[in-house]
Design a protein around this motif. Structure first.
Motif, short mmCIF file in Angstrom:
data_model
loop_
_atom_site.label_atom_id
_atom_site.label_comp_id
_atom_site.label_asym_id
_atom_site.label_seq_id
_atom_site.Cartn_x
_atom_site.Cartn_y
_atom_site.Cartn_z
N UNK A 9 44.57 35.61 45.37
CA UNK A 9 43.54 36.78 45.46
C UNK A 9 42.29 36.48 46.12
N UNK A 10 42.02 38.33 47.13
CA UNK A 10 40.58 37.33 48.14
C UNK A 10 39.65 38.18 46.55
N UNK A 11 38.46 37.98 46.69
CA UNK A 11 37.70 38.21 46.30
C UNK A 11 37.72 39.67 45.39
N UNK A 12 37.68 40.29 46.42
CA UNK A 12 37.64 42.33 46.00
C UNK A 12 38.53 42.56 44.57
N UNK A 43 35.69 29.71 42.91
CA UNK A 43 36.60 29.97 44.44
C UNK A 43 37.17 30.49 45.22
N UNK A 44 37.11 32.00 43.93
CA UNK A 44 38.12 32.94 45.11
C UNK A 44 36.31 33.77 45.62
N UNK A 45 35.21 33.35 45.58
CA UNK A 45 34.15 33.74 46.09
C UNK A 45 33.34 34.89 45.80
N UNK A 93 33.44 49.49 40.13
CA UNK A 93 32.35 49.18 39.81
C UNK A 93 32.28 47.51 40.12
N UNK A 94 33.33 46.94 39.66
CA UNK A 94 33.75 45.85 39.91
C UNK A 94 33.54 45.55 41.83
N UNK A 95 34.41 46.59 42.32
CA UNK A 95 34.62 46.07 43.70
C UNK A 95 32.75 46.29 44.37
N UNK A 96 31.75 47.01 43.82
CA UNK A 96 30.50 47.34 44.54
C UNK A 96 30.20 46.40 44.21
N UNK A 97 30.29 45.26 42.95
CA UNK A 97 29.60 44.10 42.42
C UNK A 97 29.57 43.37 43.21
N UNK A 98 31.01 43.11 43.76
CA UNK A 98 31.14 41.80 45.08
C UNK A 98 30.72 42.21 46.36
#
Length: 458
Positions: free
Chosen positions: A347-350, A387-389, A448-453
Motif C-alpha cells: 500500500x501507499x503511505x496514507x 519501507x512504505x515511507x 488523524x493518521x492521514x494528517x500525521x503522514x
C-alpha cells in the motif's frame, strides 16, 4: 427464524470463540518468529524471520476443557483482585458510606447529568492516557451505576462513562507507560516523544465519546423503554433514601480517599500492581467494617458475600484468557500476525498508516495485552513503516489506536469483561452500544493518521 435468534450468554459466546481458536490451530499453518532481547531487556520478535514449524503441534479437543483452569491460573492476579474489590465494596456499602456519598453528590450535580458524563469520562481518559490505569477502575463501577440510575440514566450509560473513557485514554494515550512508552522503546524512538500531537488529539476524541454517551443517555431519560438494558434488573439499584454523611462516615470517607491517594502514589512511584492494590483494599475493608460498626463477624460476612457476587466475573476472565492461550500453544499466533502485516507493504503511505491501525485492531482480538502486543508487532511494524515511507512515530500511533480503542469492545479483553460482569450487562447489549462508537472513533483515527503522514509526524 431471525426474530427467535438470541445472542448466547457471554460465557457461552466466549466458549464458542475458544472452539474457533482451537479449530484455527488445526487449520492454519503453524510457525513463529525468532526472538531477541533488545537494549531495554525486553524480548521482541525479529522482523523477516517467520518460519513454519518443522513439526506440527496438534491440540486435543480436550484442550477446550483443560485450558480453562490453566487460563484462570494465569489470570489469578486480576481474578483475585476482582474478588477482593467485590468484597471491599460490599463492606463499604454495608457501612452506609457509599450511599451517603452518593446522596451528597446527587444534591450537588444531580441537576446536570451531562456534567457527570463530561467530568467522569475525562478523568478516566486522563488516568488511562498518562499512567495507564485500567484494572484500578473496577471499584468505581458500582458507584457509577447507582449514581446514573438515580439521575434517570441506565447501567449502559454508567459503564459508557467508565469504559469509553478508559478505551479513549488508551487509544489516544499521551504518556501511557504500558503501551506508548513500550512501543516507542521497541521502535527505537525517544520515550514520550511526539506527545504534542497526541495531546492535541485528546480533546476531539473525548468529545466524540461524550457525544455518543450523552446522546444515548438523553434517549433513556426521555423514554426508559429505549434503554438497551430493558428487561434486565440492575444489580446496583439506587436506594429509596440516602443516609446522612455523619461524623463516622466522614472518617470512613477520609480513609477511602487516603487509600485512593496511596494507590496513585504506589502505582506512579513504587510500581504497585494488583497484589499491592488488593492488599490495600483488604486493609480498607477491615478498617471500614470495624469503624463502621459492622464488627468482626459482620465485616467478614459482608466481604464474603461481595466476593461471591463476582464469581461469574471471575469465570469470564478465565474464559477470555483461554482464547489467547489456545492460540499460543497451537503455534498460530505469530502466523496470524505475519498474515495480517504482509499486505501493508503493497500500500501507499496514507493507506499503509490506516492499514496498520486495522491490523493492530485485528491482532488486539488475539493479544489483548497492550505491552504484549507491542513486543510482538512493533518489531515488524517499525521497519515496515520505513519501507512504505511513513514515520515510526505514525506506526506507534496506529498501534495505539488499534490496541486502545478495541479495549471497549473485544470480548477477549478481561478488563472489559470484568466490568461488564460487575455491572450485569450482557455482552450483546454492550456490543449494540459500543460498536457504533468504535466505528466513529476509527474514522477519526484514520483522519488523524492521514494528517500525521502529511505533517511528517515525528
Amino acid at each position: 427464524m431471525l426474530r427467535s435468534f438470541r445472542i448466547p450468554h457471554t460465557l457461552a459466546l466466549l466458549f464458542a470463540i475458544m472452539a474457533a481458536a482451537l479449530a484455527a490451530t488445526w487449520l492454519l499453518p503453524q510457525g513463529e518468529f525468532q526472538t531477541s532481547v533488545n537494549d531495554a531487556g525486553n524480548t521482541v520478535v525479529v522482523p523477516g524471520t517467520y518460519q513454519h514449524a518443522e513439526e506440527r503441534t496438534t491440540l486435543s479437543p480436550l484442550t477446550l476443557f483443560t485450558v480453562v483452569p490453566r487460563a484462570m491460573a494465569a489470570s489469578q492476579d486480576i481474578i483475585f483482585f476482582v474478588l477482593i474489590v467485590g468484597g471491599a465494596l460490599a463492606v463499604l456499602r454495608a457501612s452506609g458510606l457509599i450511599d451517603a456519598v452518593l446522596g451528597w453528590t446527587l444534591r450537588r450535580v444531580g441537576h446536570s447529568p451531562k456534567l457527570l458524563i463530561v467530568i467522569g469520562m475525562s478523568v478516566f481518559a486522563i488516568g488511562s492516557g498518562t499512567i495507564g490505569v485500567a484494572e484500578e477502575y473496577i471499584p468505581f463501577a458500582a458507584m457509577l451505576i447507582t449514581l446514573c440510575l438515580a439521575m434517570r440514566m441506565d447501567v449502559i450509560t454508567a459503564m459508557g462513562i467508565l469504559i469509553v473513557g478508559y478505551g479513549i485514554g488508551y487509544g489516544v494515550a499521551v504518556l501511557n507507560p504500558f503501551t506508548v512508552i513500550v512501543a516507542q522503546s521497541v521502535s527505537g524512538l525517544e520515550p514520550a516523544s511526539g506527545w504534542e500531537y497526541r495531546l492535541a488529539l485528546f480533546v476531539p476524541f473525548v468529545a466524540i465519546g461524550v457525544h455518543h454517551v450523552w446522546s444515548y443517555a438523553k434517549k433513556v431519560q426521555a423514554d426508559p423503554d429505549a434503554s438497551l438494558m430493558k428487561g434486565i434488573e440492575p444489580l446496583h439499584a439506587p436506594p429509596s433514601e440516602y443516609p446522612p454523611l455523619d461524623g463516622r462516615r466522614i472518617v470512613l470517607l477520609l480513609a477511602a480517599l487516603a487509600a485512593l491517594v496511596l494507590m496513585i502514589w504506589g502505582i506512579s512511584t513504587r510500581g504497585w500492581y494488583l497484589v499491592e492494590l488488593g492488599a490495600l483494599f483488604i486493609g480498607l475493608a477491615l478498617f471500614t467494617g470495624l469503624v463502621g460498626g459492622l464488627g468482626v463477624n459482620g465485616t467478614a460476612r459482608q466481604f464474603g458475600d461481595g466476593a461471591a457476587e463476582l464469581a461469574m466475573t471471575a469465570l469470564l476472565i478465565g474464559f477470555a484468557r483461554s482464547i489467547a492461550l489456545i492460540l499460543e500453544e497451537g503455534v498460530v499466533l505469530h502466523t496470524i500476525v505475519d498474515v495480517l502485516a504482509t499486505p501493508l507493504s503493497l500500500l501507499g503511505a496514507h493507506l499503509a498508516a490506516v492499514g496498520m491501525m486495522f491490523v493492530q485492531l485485528a491482532i488486539n482480538f488475539f493479544i489483548p495485552s497492550g505491552s504484549g502486543q507491542a513486543f510482538v508487532t512493533m518489531p515488524i511494524m517499525a521497519p515496515l513503516a520505513d519501507l512504505v515511507g511513513i514515520s515510526r512515530q505514525t506506526a506507534v500511533l496506529a498501534f495505539q489506536f488499534g490496541d486502545g480503542l478495541a479495549n471497549m469492545l473485544f470480548p477477549t479483553n478481561v478488563i472489559l469483561m470484568s466490568i461488564l460482569g460487575i455491572a450485569g450487562i450482557p455482552y450483546d447489549r454492550w456490543f449494540r452500544f459500543a460498536a457504533p462508537l468504535l466505528l466513529k472513533l476509527l474514522v477519526a483515527a484514520a483522519i488523524a493518521l492521514a494528517i500525521s503522514v502529511v505533517i511528517g509526524y515525528q
